[in-house]
Design an enzyme around this catalytic site. Sequence first.
Site, mmCIF file in Angstrom:
data_model
loop_
_atom_site.group_PDB
_atom_site.id
_atom_site.type_symbol
_atom_site.label_atom_id
_atom_site.label_comp_id
_atom_site.label_asym_id
_atom_site.label_seq_id
_atom_site.Cartn_x
_atom_site.Cartn_y
_atom_site.Cartn_z
ATOM 1 N N ASP A 174 0.846 -1.199 0.000
ATOM 2 C CA ASP A 174 0.000 0.000 0.000
ATOM 3 C C ASP A 174 0.883 1.251 0.000
ATOM 4 O O ASP A 174 2.001 1.223 0.512
ATOM 5 C CB ASP A 174 -0.861 -0.022 1.281
ATOM 6 N N GLU A 200 -4.568 4.476 -6.414
ATOM 7 C CA GLU A 200 -5.428 5.070 -5.382
ATOM 8 C C GLU A 200 -5.712 6.527 -5.715
ATOM 9 O O GLU A 200 -4.929 7.167 -6.405
ATOM 10 C CB GLU A 200 -4.699 5.139 -4.043
HETATM 11 P P1 C2E Z 1 -5.140 3.564 2.719
HETATM 12 O O1 C2E Z 1 -5.245 2.120 2.992
HETATM 13 O O2 C2E Z 1 -4.068 4.021 1.803
HETATM 14 O O3 C2E Z 1 -6.575 3.971 2.199
HETATM 15 C C1 C2E Z 1 -6.829 4.992 1.270
HETATM 16 C C2 C2E Z 1 -7.331 6.242 1.934
HETATM 17 O O4 C2E Z 1 -7.583 7.235 0.942
HETATM 18 C C3 C2E Z 1 -8.667 6.074 2.657
HETATM 19 O O5 C2E Z 1 -8.671 6.982 3.758
HETATM 20 C C4 C2E Z 1 -9.673 6.524 1.603
HETATM 21 O O6 C2E Z 1 -10.895 6.949 2.154
HETATM 22 C C5 C2E Z 1 -8.929 7.659 0.971
HETATM 23 N N1 C2E Z 1 -9.338 7.883 -0.423
HETATM 24 C C6 C2E Z 1 -9.839 6.993 -1.297
HETATM 25 N N2 C2E Z 1 -10.073 7.544 -2.493
HETATM 26 C C7 C2E Z 1 -9.705 8.833 -2.404
HETATM 27 C C8 C2E Z 1 -9.692 9.937 -3.346
HETATM 28 O O7 C2E Z 1 -10.082 9.824 -4.498
HETATM 29 N N3 C2E Z 1 -9.209 11.130 -2.868
HETATM 30 C C9 C2E Z 1 -8.773 11.285 -1.599
HETATM 31 N N4 C2E Z 1 -8.327 12.486 -1.226
HETATM 32 N N5 C2E Z 1 -8.765 10.264 -0.688
HETATM 33 C C10 C2E Z 1 -9.218 9.062 -1.092
HETATM 34 P P2 C2E Z 1 -9.175 6.517 5.196
HETATM 35 O O8 C2E Z 1 -10.357 5.627 5.042
HETATM 36 O O9 C2E Z 1 -9.304 7.751 6.012
HETATM 37 O O10 C2E Z 1 -7.993 5.627 5.739
HETATM 38 C C11 C2E Z 1 -6.724 6.171 5.983
HETATM 39 C C12 C2E Z 1 -5.710 5.093 6.260
HETATM 40 O O11 C2E Z 1 -6.006 4.438 7.484
HETATM 41 C C13 C2E Z 1 -5.695 3.985 5.215
HETATM 42 O O12 C2E Z 1 -4.958 4.389 4.090
HETATM 43 C C14 C2E Z 1 -5.053 2.862 5.980
HETATM 44 O O13 C2E Z 1 -3.651 2.968 5.962
HETATM 45 C C15 C2E Z 1 -5.566 3.109 7.391
HETATM 46 N N6 C2E Z 1 -6.691 2.185 7.646
HETATM 47 C C16 C2E Z 1 -7.980 2.271 7.219
HETATM 48 N N7 C2E Z 1 -8.710 1.243 7.666
HETATM 49 C C17 C2E Z 1 -7.877 0.452 8.395
HETATM 50 C C18 C2E Z 1 -8.037 -0.791 9.094
HETATM 51 O O14 C2E Z 1 -9.105 -1.411 9.155
HETATM 52 N N8 C2E Z 1 -6.923 -1.277 9.733
HETATM 53 C C19 C2E Z 1 -5.735 -0.645 9.679
HETATM 54 N N9 C2E Z 1 -4.689 -1.207 10.303
HETATM 55 N N10 C2E Z 1 -5.545 0.507 9.008
HETATM 56 C C20 C2E Z 1 -6.600 1.054 8.375
HETATM 57 MG MG MG Z 2 -3.036 3.680 0.332
HETATM 58 MG MG MG Z 3 -5.117 0.432 2.019
HETATM 59 MG MG MG Z 4 -2.702 5.575 3.146
#
Ligand code: C2E
Ligand code: MG
Ligand code: MG
Ligand code: MG
Length: 284
Positions: free
Chosen positions: A179, A236
């Site tokens: 990722d 992404e």
């Molecule tokens: P990630 O895995 O890299 O997930 C992508 C993040 O980018 C997600 O934020 C998503 O909502 C956001 N995103 C998706 N498409 C777009 C777009 O077009 N534009 C923009 N600006 N953002 C977009 P989210 O959901 O806030 O999650 C942030 C990070 O938190 C994730 O990055 C991941 O590293 C972590 N995370 C999320 N869920 C879990 C989980 O269940 N367990 C763990 N350990 N980490 C998690």
């Molecule tokens: Mg990511």
């Molecule tokens: Mg991810």
């Molecule tokens: Mg991330």
Amino acid sequence: KQLIATLNQQMLAPINPKKGKQHYQPTEQEIYQGLKNGEFVPYFQPHLDTKTDKITGAEALVRWHHPTQGVLSPYYFLDTLMKMGFSSILTEVIIKQSILACRSWHQSGFNFHISVNVSQSDLDKQDFADNLLRLLHKYGLQSKYLTLEITETELSSNIGKLLNTVSRLRLNDIKISIDDFGTGHSSLKQLIDTPFSELKIDQSFTKNMLTSSKHMAAVKFSLMLAKQLGLKSVAEGVETIEQKKLLKELGCDILQGYLISKPLAETDFIKLFKNDTTEPLLHH
Ligand code: C2E
Ligand code: MG
Ligand code: MG
Ligand code: MG
């Protein structure tokens, strides 16, 4: 319970940190209670296959249905939760619900893949692979539909340990994705030696690829590397049609981003794929 969750979600507007709303800092006690009360749920953000323009799966992203603060994104609680040592509990909670959701989609005729975020400390646990296989078996989902995402920044410098777990998971048909590729420091050696399945280009590159030739170079390089190493490529943060068009032309396999949809509560995700017109669905 489901109904109440849905109602809560509709009544309490999500707080978006980027819009400068008041910052909410939950206490450890609240996080602990939230975990105990099952307030942490996966939202699902679709994966679009560039060849067919169809949804082929989703990434599970944790959301906290907080009793008073509405739907909170990981920004508000993930760091604290990790520091409390609850990473593996969260992972179990999210993986369990994601497997169940994915199986129910299969039962209605949609053989989607599901990707779940895990941290290095989860993978480092001796019994991680066994527990995961037990869960998959218990809930009746074939391993090949599950991908675990681990951020490049978190990739262990303990290559031997990582190699062990990844190999064991791969032997059992579970896929591992890197990722936020390009933001960490994985070595080419590590990419060659570890049997990863997928490479996810970080959204910072996608976002700037059309305005910065250096970011474009990074995207092209990542896609070429993925292809040459036999890894599936995912971009992404796809937000515009221009980005989508270009990524497709450059041979990126899967697109994920607000252009396709924001992460959705399971009921909304089901609505989206059941009439998969893949038009932008922008509500939260
Ligand atoms: P990630 O895995 O890299 O997930 C992508 C993040 O980018 C997600 O934020 C998503 O909502 C956001 N995103 C998706 N498409 C777009 C777009 O077009 N534009 C923009 N600006 N953002 C977009 P989210 O959901 O806030 O999650 C942030 C990070 O938190 C994730 O990055 C991941 O590293 C972590 N995370 C999320 N869920 C879990 C989980 O269940 N367990 C763990 N350990 N980490 C998690
Ligand atoms: Mg990511
Ligand atoms: Mg991810
Ligand atoms: Mg991330």
